[in-house]
Structures are given as structure tokens and as C-alpha cells.
Design an enzyme around this catalytic site. Structure first.
Site, PDB file in Angstrom:
ATOM      1  N   ARG A  26       0.813  -1.220   0.000  1.00  0.00           N
ATOM      2  CA  ARG A  26       0.000   0.000   0.000  1.00  0.00           C
ATOM      3  C   ARG A  26       0.846   1.271   0.000  1.00  0.00           C
ATOM      4  O   ARG A  26       0.571   2.187  -0.780  1.00  0.00           O
ATOM      5  CB  ARG A  26      -0.977  -0.019   1.176  1.00  0.00           C
ATOM      6  CG  ARG A  26      -2.133  -0.993   0.990  1.00  0.00           C
ATOM      7  CD  ARG A  26      -3.016  -1.036   2.216  1.00  0.00           C
ATOM      8  NE  ARG A  26      -2.278  -1.486   3.391  1.00  0.00           N
ATOM      9  CZ  ARG A  26      -2.747  -1.438   4.632  1.00  0.00           C
ATOM     10  NH1 ARG A  26      -3.951  -0.949   4.866  1.00  0.00           N
ATOM     11  NH2 ARG A  26      -2.024  -1.880   5.636  1.00  0.00           N
ATOM     12  N   ASN A  44      -6.529  -2.661   1.610  1.00  0.00           N
ATOM     13  CA  ASN A  44      -6.489  -4.122   1.702  1.00  0.00           C
ATOM     14  C   ASN A  44      -7.909  -4.641   1.827  1.00  0.00           C
ATOM     15  O   ASN A  44      -8.747  -4.020   2.499  1.00  0.00           O
ATOM     16  CB  ASN A  44      -5.723  -4.567   2.953  1.00  0.00           C
ATOM     17  CG  ASN A  44      -4.222  -4.558   2.762  1.00  0.00           C
ATOM     18  OD1 ASN A  44      -3.728  -4.413   1.650  1.00  0.00           O
ATOM     19  ND2 ASN A  44      -3.492  -4.706   3.859  1.00  0.00           N
TER      20      ASN A  44
END
Length: 780
Positions: A26, A44
Site C-alpha cells: 500500500r 487491503n
């Protein structure tokens, strides 16, 4: 980006599956989006990572290209899809909270050894993590051992018990920091701590003093139980013979080799021969135990009792910050064996360890971070130029194996496979992905059965799976098969060696015609014969046919004979000579008159002497005939002795054998081999030369049957192919004849790969619209 620009730009939704959680994905996406001047978000979810990016089309293409090309080192993308979305009036890029509402299919990363950055911090006196034994970041540290469910967020791990201090929280929330959403992130202020306890669980010391006293205890010859990443290890000074023998006596492990922990690869190279591939395995973040050939000077640092009568050493480098700190102060190899009694699974919680290991360890070096599931150390060996996993656990589990694309096989839902009873693993499939549990062990042990049930529930809970079917071995007495029958009375059966065959094909992503050579110790056949020397042909569609096997011989004492290779040798001799075997030198020397009388009755009346066609049992019998092993204390001991003897010879000689035709199946007759081996012994031929000739003959047997089968692709599977001499000899001979040889790498050739093979076989039968149970019973 103003609102007018936003309305004229494009917006893409990108869904990514694979190893993309817990690897810094990320923050990588965040930085890449900023560099490409894109707005949007990343999060996520239970499937992996979801991204929406908005901007100029060329920048979006550039973003997608770099997403694949420059992904974090630990990330693996198994799927990536894009679709257009309506643009939004936004100006920045954000990292959103995880979405965990859907059934998981994301892959969690295994536990990884410390990265260079964390090691530098840990040994830097001016760093706030100086000598902190739980240092980690997005590129290293515990993963699978602390994760309780998906998505992989701190709240879903055992680290939720440690609220972040302000300094750690700043790191955790900063997308530019390498500890951004590093879920195990901690420091001495807010994280787990060490404690040293005595054998009764009473505290002795904490933090740095606990580490110091543990190190002093090892130097003094004491046994220390250390709580590692996935469970406990028992540590002693490897050069201290008395300490090693004391550990053997307390652990009830008289001869099986112990693993060794070395401080660095340079010290390993002093004691062992290390190839480039083996060095890479030692230094890889998986940190397995690697089987290496010992040098003569190893005995200066390693007591003979560490690996009795064994030319190899099982070696690993530090797998955690705690290991680094402990061995840095010792600078010598340590025995680092599994924290358990012989035959039991590894201990992994503090209370259970003190209860089960209190009679073994003098001290316990504990910490207060909980372990979600037990993970033993993985074991790897280089064979035929490739790494072969012999025990798959810490560092490798739970990475999935992707099955080949098959038509109409995944609509029926998830499958659960429960493996075999020795070296057990279980597995769950979701789509093409098969998630195999960590090594569990021998299900004949009560504690192992509890761990097995926990591991199945754990895996099913992890992926919120309700399997549509359960698959088990056909052996009716297996613990795993009985469990499957209770769980699902309509469970599917897969014959043992068929599962071996398909496990090797699965890891190579193969689905066409092939020959499987499946040699191991025991596999149940519907005809009551203990199989283990099988040649199986797969037509690539729906049928597996047994085309050949080794000649049978009686196994006096049944399963009990496995612990006495002399009994297996007696079975071989009786099969060849009948009653005349009792007048021969071997039986007269190895059995008393009373024992010979009992053997004769068992053979004549066929009482408690089942027929066996096992290559593993043939190895055991030959070990006894060569004088290498008459009784054993651990599985594979006799076969290893034959392999080690063969390593000392370079002879190219081989012994004769016969191939007999019976209907559609051939029998490989080892009688001429045994007769010639005995004759060589009478003529004074050395044991190493006879052992090597035995290996050469087995390789020629395989090649002769491969030529007759005529299949180009050959798969070698079964515990016998843990033998490096045999595997390399057979593979070389087969390749010289033009065959394409496939060996195991990802899952073990032993029964640790059975669960994967059970699932792949069931999927192939579903693709052929043939019930897996019917198909499996056709090829017993």
C-alpha cells in the site's frame, strides 16, 4: 488536479491478488500514485489489494506498468484486473481502512528473517531499537505465526495486545516510512519483552539480563528452551558432548540428528561444503534448515553426538532478532532442535512449553507475544541441482500452490484434503489456489491429532471456508481417514501413491499424459498389499493405471517390523529361498532359535506377515543385509545408512533384476539383485560398493519401466526420493534416455505433499466428470 480536470480524466479500478499484504504494497502504491500525479485510493481487503486511480490516460498506463515492474521485493502478483469507473471530483490519493467483509482469498506472507535495515538498527547503539529482540518492518518479521484472520491488519494479529507508543504510531501511520502498517511494529517502550524462567516457570530475569543469563547458561552446558517465531527450540552448545547427550536422554531421541544454528554463513563454510545454491538457501529470509555435507574439521566445533554416523549436518542461520542477539554473544554453533518430546508436535505457548518441556530444559527464554499456530523449522536439501523442501513449515507455509487451469472444476466450491498419517499436512483449495498447512507430524500421537484438528479448523477459519467435499487416503485405519469419515460420510478417497503422483504434477503445473514413479515406505492397496514401489500411468484425462510394481515379500510382525530391518531382511530371504533361509548365515546370526521358530510359523501360516512391495522396506532389508542397521529408532534411519554408504563409492556396477509380466501389470523382481548382493558380500566386496550398486540397480529398474511405458514426462514422488544418491542417479539415467524428469521442489516428496495431491486428483476427476472416489479405487 481541479474538479474540471477530474471530470475529463479517466478512473481505473485495479484488483490485485497474490502476496500483496504485509509486504509494504500500500505505501508503494501511495508513493507511485503521487509520482504519477494520480488521485484515488488503495486498501487491503480479503482478496488482496483494491486500487482506484484517476488521471491522464498516459499516466495511468505508466502507473500500471510500474506497478508490475517496481513492486516491493517480497510482493508477488498472481492476478491483476482493471476496469473503468466514473471519474470523481477529488484531488489527492489516500490509503483507506481495510475491508474484511468478503470471504478471504488473499495470501498471507510466511514469517521472514530480519532484513538488513532492521539488523543495522538493532546493533546501532544510538538507535532506539538497539538490542531489541522484536525489531521488524514491512520487509521482515513474523507474519503467519501471528495472524489470526484476514485481512492482515494489526487488530487481526496477536500484536493487538501491544498498543503502539507515540513514536511507533508515527512510523506506522506515515506512508513514507518503511514501517507504514508494519503490523508487528514495536519497540522496547511498547512491544513484547523477554523473560527468563526456571524449569518450574518461576521468573529469573527480564529483558537484556534474561538474554545475558540464557547465554551464560548455554556456555555452562545447560539446556535452554527458547521461544522462537513459531514455537520452542531446545538449545545447547554443539561442542559440548555431555550437554548434547543429556539433551538426547531427556528428549528421548537417541540417534536422530539434531539441527544446528550458526552465527553466519562464513562459520558454516568452515564446517561444511556449501554450494552457491545452498548458500542462497541459508541466507534467504525463509531461513530453513539446510542439509549440508560436513567437512572433517567440523568435529572441532560439533560433537559427534549431534549427528551420529551421519556425514551431513542440518544447518540454519538466525531466523529472528532474538536468535541474532543470542548467538552474537556466543559465536559458536548451537544445537537448535524442535521443542518437543520425540514424536510430538512443537510447543508454542508458554504454559504448555513449561509443562511439556520442564523435564528437558534447565531454563526457558520466553516472551509475551502469543503465537497463533505452531510452526516448526522447515528443512531443505539440494538435489539434482534444485532445492527440495523436505519439511514445509516456517518461512514457506502458507504460500499457496496454483493448480493448472482445468475446465469446469471450481464451481463446486472449496475442497478440504486431510493428507496421510505420517508427516501430515492438510490443505484447502479455493479456486486454483491450494493452501497447505504447516508440517504437523505423526497423527498416531495424541498431541499431534489435536494440532491436526486445530490446523484444519484454523485454515478453514482463516479463509472462512466451508468445504464442499473432504478428501482422504484410502487406508481405512488412518487417523486422518477416520476423521474424514466422521466429518463427511461421503468423503472422497484418493489412493496414496496416486496422491503422491498428482502432488508432483500439481507443483509443476502439469496436466498432460505422464508416468509417475512413486516409491515410499507404506501405501495401502485394496488387495491388502502394503504398496510402495509403484509405476502409475495417467492418460491426461480421467484414468490412472498401475502398470508395474516391485515384487512383494512378507513383512514378519507387520508394522512392528519397520523398527527392525533385520525382520525385513528375513522377509526378503524367505521370499527368495523359502525354508532354506533359516539355514543361512544371516538368520542364524541375527535371530535366536526361539525367534527363528516364531518367524517360520508366521511365514508358513501367513500370520501377522502381510505382503509388502515397498521400496522403503526394500531399502531397510538391504540395510540389514549389509550390516548397516538391524534396529532403528527413527523413520528412515536404515535407508539413510544405505545412502551414506553409497556416497563413499563411485562404482558404476549394478546388479541384475527381472521384469515379469502379469496380465496388464509388470513386476520388477529384485531376487537377482539380492542374490548378487549377498554373493558380493561373500567375495569381500566393500559395503560402500555394494550399497552404490544397489542404488544403480534401482535407477536402472526405473529406466527400464519408463522405456516400456513410453511416456515422455516422468514424475518422481514418495519418501524414497529424499535420497539424493537415488534421485540424482535415476534422473540422470532417465534424461540420458530422452525423458523429461520432474522432481519435487515446493512440497515434500514424502507424505507432507499428499494433501496437495489429493486435491489436484479430485479436481482432475471433476474435470473429467468422474467421481474422485471411483477413480481412485480403479488404481489401487
Amino acid at each position: 488536479m481541479n474538479s474540471n480536470t477530474a471530470m475529463t480524466s479517466e478512473r481505473w479500478h485495479i484488483a490485485i491478488g497474490g502476496l500483496v499484504q504485509g509486504v509494504g504494497f500500500r505505501p508503494f502504491v501511495y508513493r507511485l500514485a503521487k509520482t504519477c500525479n494520480l488521485s484515488g485510493w488503495v486498501l487491503n481487503d480479503s482478496h488482496g489489494v483494491q486500487i482506484e486511480v484517476q488521471g491522464d490516460r498516459q499516466q495511468l498506463r505508466n502507473f500500471l506498468h510500474k506497478l508490475r515492474k517496481d513492486k516491493p521485493p517480497l510482493a508477488r502478483i498472481s492476478s491483476l484486473t482493471t476496469e473503468s469507473r466514473p471519474p470523481c471530483p477529488e484531488t489527492n490519493f489516500r490509503i483507506l481502512n481495510s475491508d474484511g467483509d468478503t470471504p478471504p482469498s488473499a495470501t498471507i506472507l510466511p514469517d521472514l528473517a530480519p532484513c538488513p535495515d532492521c539488523l543495522r538498527e538493532m546493533f546501532a547503539p544510538d538507535n532506539r531499537r538497539f538490542r531489541y529482540p522484536f525489531t521488524s518492518c514491512t520487509q521482515c518479521g513474523p507474519r503467519f505465526s501471528i495472524a489470526e484472520r484476514l485481512p492482515y491488519d494489526r487488530a487481526n494479529t496477536t500484536m493487538r495486545d501491544f498498543p503502539l507508543c507515540e513514536s511507533c504510531r508515527i512510523e506506522y501511520e506515515d506512508p513514507q516510512n518503511r514501517r507504514f502498517h508494519a503490523e508487528p511494529n514495536a519497540c522496547p517502550t511498547c512491544g513484547p519483552q523477554l523473560q527468563l524462567c526456571d524449569a518450574n516457570g518461576r521468573g529469573v530475569a527480564v529483558r537484556e539480563d534474561a538474554l545475558k543469563q540464557a547465554r551464560q547458561a548455554i556456555e555452562a552446558g545447560q539446556i535452554v528452551a527458547l521461544k522462537s517465531i513459531g514455537g520452542f527450540q531446545l538449545l545447547v552448545d554443539a561442542s559440548n558432548s555431555d550437554a548434547v547427550l543429556r539433551l538426547r536422554a531427556r528428549k528421548r531421541r537417541p540417534l536422530k540428528p539434531f539441527a544446528l544454528l550458526y552465527p553466519d554463513v562464513e562459520s558454516v563454510e568452515q564446517d561444511c561444503s556449501v554450494s552457491d545454491l545452498e548458500k542462497g538457501l541459508l541466507e534467504a529470509q525463509e531461513r530453513p534448515i539446510v542439509l549440508l555435507a560436513a567437512r572433517g574439521q567440523a568435529r572441532r566445533h560439533v560433537a559427534a553426538a549431534v549427528a551420529p554416523d551421519n556425514p551431513n549436518l542440518g544447518v540454519m542461520l538466525p531466523s529472528s532478532p532474538l536468535h541474532h542477539l543470542l548467538i552474537a554473544g556466543l559465536q559458536r554453533p548451537l544445537v537448535a532442535t524442535s521443542g518437543n518430546l520425540s514424536g510430538e508436535p512443537i510447543c508454542y505457548d508458554n504454559g504448555g512449553a513449561i509443562e511439556r518441556l520442564g523435564a528437558i530444559a534447565d531454563l526457558f527464554l520466553l516472551h509475551d507475544r502469543s503465537i497463533a499456530r505452531p510452526l516448526d523449522d522447515s528443512v531443505v536439501r539440494e538435489m539434482d541441482g534444485s532445492p527440495v523442501v523436505l519439511r514445509r513449515a516456517r518461512g514457506y507455509a502458507p504460500l499457496p500452490v496454483e493448480l493448472p487451469v482445468l475446465p469446469d472444476t471450481f464451481s463446486a466450491g472449496d475442497l478440504l484434503a486431510v493428507g496421510a498419517d505420517l508427516k501430515n499436512t492438510a490443505a484447502i483449495s479455493r479456486g486454483r489456489a491450494v493452501y497447505v498447512t504447516q508440517h504437523i507430524g505423526d497423527l498416531q500421537n495424541r498431541v499431534a491429532r489435536e494440532v491436526f484438528e486445530q490446523a484444519v479448523d484454523d485454515l478453514a477459519g482463516f479463509y472462512r471456508s466451508e468445504p464442499a467435499a473432504v478428501i482422504a487416503d484410502l487406508h481405512p485405519a488412518y487417523v486422518s481417514s477416520r476423521w474424514a469419515r466422521q466429518r463427511d460420510p461421503q468423503y472422497l478417497g484418493a489412493q496414496h501413491h496416486v496422491a503422491h503422483f498428482f502432488s508432483c504434477m500439481a507443483e509443476h503445473g502439469y496436466r498432460g499424459r505422464a508416468l509417475g514413479i512413486c516409491w515410499d515406505g507404506t501405501g495401502w492397496g485394496a488387495d491388502g498389499i502394503v504398496r510402495g514401489g509403484e509405476f502409475l500411468c495417467w492418460d491426461g484425462r480421467e484414468q490412472v493405471q498401475r502398470i508395474a510394481g516391485l515384487r512383494t515379500f512378507p513383512l514378519p510382525g507387520g508394522e512392528g517390523a519397520i523398527r527392525e530391518p533385520r525382520r525385513q531382511a528375513a522377509g526378503l530371504l524367505y521370499a527368495v529361498m523359502g525354508e532354506r533361509a533359516f539355514a543361512g548365515k544371516f538368520l542364524l546370526e541375527q535371530f535366536s532359535a526361539g525367534e527363528r521358530h516364531n518367524l517360520a510359523r508366521m511365514f508358513e501360516r501367513k500370520i501377522n506377515s502381510p505382503l509388502c512391495s515397498s521400496a522403503g522396506r526394500l531399502f531397510d532389508g538391504v540395510a540389514a543385509l549389509l550390516g548397516l542397521a538391524n534396529a532403528v529408532t527413527f523413520e528412515g534411519q536404515a535407508a539413510m545408512a544405505v545412502e551414506f554408504a553409497a556416497q563413499q563409492s563411485a562404482t558404476t556396477r549394478s546388479y541384475p533384476f527381472a521384469i515379469n509380466q502379469h496380465d496388464s501389470c509388470r513386476t520388477l523382481d529384485w531376487e537377482p539383485l539380492v542374490a548378487a548382493l549377498l554373493q558380493d558380500g561373500e567375495q569381500g566386496v566393500s559395503v560402500p560398493d555394494r550399497a552404490r550398486a544397489f542404488h544403480n540397480t534401482l535407477a536402472q529398474m526405473m529406466c527400464a519401466m519408463a522405456v516400456r511405458a513410453g511416456e515422455e514426462n516422468i514424475f518422481l514422488s514418495g519418501g524414497v526420493f529424499q535420497n539424493r544418491v537415488l534421485t540424482e542417479s535415476a534422473a540422470t539415467l532417465l534424461r540420458q534416455e530422452g525423458f523429461r524428469v520432474h522432481c519435487h521442489c515446493v512440497v515434500p516428496p514424502n507424505d507432507g505433499g499428499i494433501a496437495l495431491g489429493q486435491i489436484y486428483y479430485a479436481r482432475c476427476m471433476a474435470a473429467a466428470r468422474t467421481p474422485a472416489e471411483e477413480g481412485s479405487r480403479q488404481c489401487v
